[in-house]
Design a protein around this motif. Structure first.
Motif, PDB file in Angstrom:
ATOM      1  N   SER A 276       0.816  -1.222   0.000  1.00 46.85           N
ATOM      2  CA  SER A 276       0.000   0.000   0.000  1.00 46.85           C
ATOM      3  C   SER A 276       0.849   1.271   0.000  1.00 46.85           C
ATOM      4  N   ASP A 277       2.153   1.106   0.176  1.00 46.69           N
ATOM      5  CA  ASP A 277       3.051   2.260   0.209  1.00 46.69           C
ATOM      6  C   ASP A 277       3.460   2.628  -1.210  1.00 46.69           C
ATOM      7  N   THR A 278       2.610   3.380  -1.884  1.00 46.58           N
ATOM      8  CA  THR A 278       2.875   3.734  -3.277  1.00 46.58           C
ATOM      9  C   THR A 278       2.618   5.220  -3.528  1.00 46.58           C
ATOM     10  N   ILE A 279       3.289   5.726  -4.543  1.00 48.10           N
ATOM     11  CA  ILE A 279       3.036   7.086  -5.056  1.00 48.10           C
ATOM     12  C   ILE A 279       2.841   6.949  -6.560  1.00 48.10           C
ATOM     13  N   LYS A 280       1.811   7.613  -7.069  1.00 47.60           N
ATOM     14  CA  LYS A 280       1.494   7.490  -8.496  1.00 47.60           C
ATOM     15  C   LYS A 280       2.169   8.596  -9.303  1.00 47.60           C
ATOM     16  N   ILE A 281       2.824   8.168 -10.393  1.00 43.48           N
ATOM     17  CA  ILE A 281       3.383   9.122 -11.355  1.00 43.48           C
ATOM     18  C   ILE A 281       2.386   9.278 -12.494  1.00 43.48           C
ATOM     19  N   THR A 282       2.004  10.513 -12.771  1.00 34.86           N
ATOM     20  CA  THR A 282       1.108  10.801 -13.887  1.00 34.86           C
ATOM     21  C   THR A 282       1.714  11.909 -14.732  1.00 34.86           C
ATOM     22  N   LEU A 283       1.848  11.658 -16.028  1.00 32.86           N
ATOM     23  CA  LEU A 283       2.427  12.637 -16.942  1.00 32.86           C
ATOM     24  C   LEU A 283       1.403  13.029 -18.002  1.00 32.86           C
ATOM     25  N   SER A 284       1.400  14.298 -18.377  1.00 31.79           N
ATOM     26  CA  SER A 284       0.443  14.797 -19.367  1.00 31.79           C
ATOM     27  C   SER A 284       0.933  14.556 -20.788  1.00 31.79           C
ATOM     28  N   ASN A 285      -0.021  14.479 -21.693  1.00 28.23           N
ATOM     29  CA  ASN A 285       0.278  14.379 -23.124  1.00 28.23           C
ATOM     30  C   ASN A 285       0.498  15.799 -23.652  1.00 28.23           C
ATOM     31  N   LEU A 286       1.724  16.059 -24.100  1.00 20.74           N
ATOM     32  CA  LEU A 286       2.067  17.407 -24.568  1.00 20.74           C
ATOM     33  C   LEU A 286       2.381  17.432 -26.064  1.00 20.74           C
ATOM     34  N   SER A 287       1.789  16.505 -26.790  1.00 22.74           N
ATOM     35  CA  SER A 287       1.969  16.518 -28.245  1.00 22.74           C
ATOM     36  C   SER A 287       1.203  17.698 -28.833  1.00 22.74           C
TER      37      SER A 287
END
Length: 275
Positions: free
Chosen positions: A157-168
């Motif tokens: 349960s010890d997690t951090i989410k990486i989220t990246l945007s679409n910059l095309s």
């Protein structure tokens, strides 16, 4: 009662010799290994706790590596987003130039030529910003656009989410912009303002995630240090105390050997009574 058929004194001496010898062997084993627990019988509960703590320490050390990799991904993505932001600023400058009434149509054609190349460069950077072969900013990797969980602790349960945007360019809605006319340039200015805001927000999100990972790295380091200290208190041998036990066991062993020698001579002394 003195007897020659059963040497009780010798048997007793042998028993204590074995006890002292085992103690001496145990102390030597602990001193040479540096561990207070060299067998489960030394401290069954302590061994179980130490094993669990050691497992957590190993997992946290891997979590520290995970955090470092995640930080590298975010830094790479931010570098690409920064370049795209610079390009958008240049495109806005070109659109502003084209929108000016002092610019001729022939000049606008030259401006459009550079403008179009810059749109292509946005896509080039979006797809070319890669980590371990995976593009980060063009939306081709659904892993990052949907979010990927990074293990930062010893529990699932010890997690951090990486989220990246679409910059095309298509995602930023700048693909079809055309500044070859004053009307097109005016529309481009509005679209570019929106695109710049989108990239700025994406960079802010990246920065926020990177900041969290930095604090997570500090937390992991602290947890690891504390667990190592706790594990040391349970498992590591006290050299001074164990050396004292060893010295005592050595003396007792020597005494038991001397007693055994003396006990073995007793039957011979008894035989002299028969003479």
């Amino acid at each position: 009662m003195p007897a020659i058929s059963t040497n009780i004194a010798a048997n007793s001496a042998v028993r204590y010799l074995n006890i002292n010898s085992n103690q001496e062997t145990s102390s030597l084993s602990k001193l040479s290994s540096g561990s207070r627990i060299t067998a489960a019988s030394d401290d069954a509960a302590g061994l179980a706790i130490s094993t669990r703590i050691s497992s957590d320490i190993t997992t946290l050390q891997q979590a520290a590596t995970n955090v470092a990799q995640a930080t590298s991904i975010l830094q790479t993505a931010d570098g690409g987003a920064s370049n795209i932001s610079d390009i958008l600023a240049r495109m806005k400058s070109l659109a502003s130039e084209s929108d000016s009434g002092t610019t001729t149509d022939s000049s606008r054609a030259y401006i459009q030529s550079e403008f179009k190349q810059l749109i292509g460069e946005v896509d080039s950077i979006a797809s070319g910003t890669r980590y371990s072969g995976t593009s980060l900013l063009d939306g081709s990797s659904t892993t990052f656009t949907a979010g990927v969980n990074v293990m930062v602790g010893s529990s699932s349960s010890d997690t951090i989410k990486i989220t990246l945007s679409n910059l095309s360019s298509s995602s930023l809605a700048i693909t079809s912009l055309d500044v070859s006319t004053q009307t097109g340039a005016t529309a481009a200015l509005t679209a570019l303002d929106t695109a710049i805001d989108t990239v700025s927000k994406a960079r802010a999100d990246i920065g926020a995630q990177e900041s969290r990972f930095n604090f997570s790295a500090d937390s992991i380091s602290t947890q690891t240090q504390n667990l190592q200290s706790a594990n040391s208190a349970i498992k590591d041998v006290d050299i001074a105390a164990e050396q004292a036990k060893l010295s005592s066991a050595e003396v007792k062993t020597q005494a038991a050997v001397s007693a055994e020698t003396a006990a073995n001579q007793m039957p011979q002394y008894l035989l002299k009574l028969l003479g």
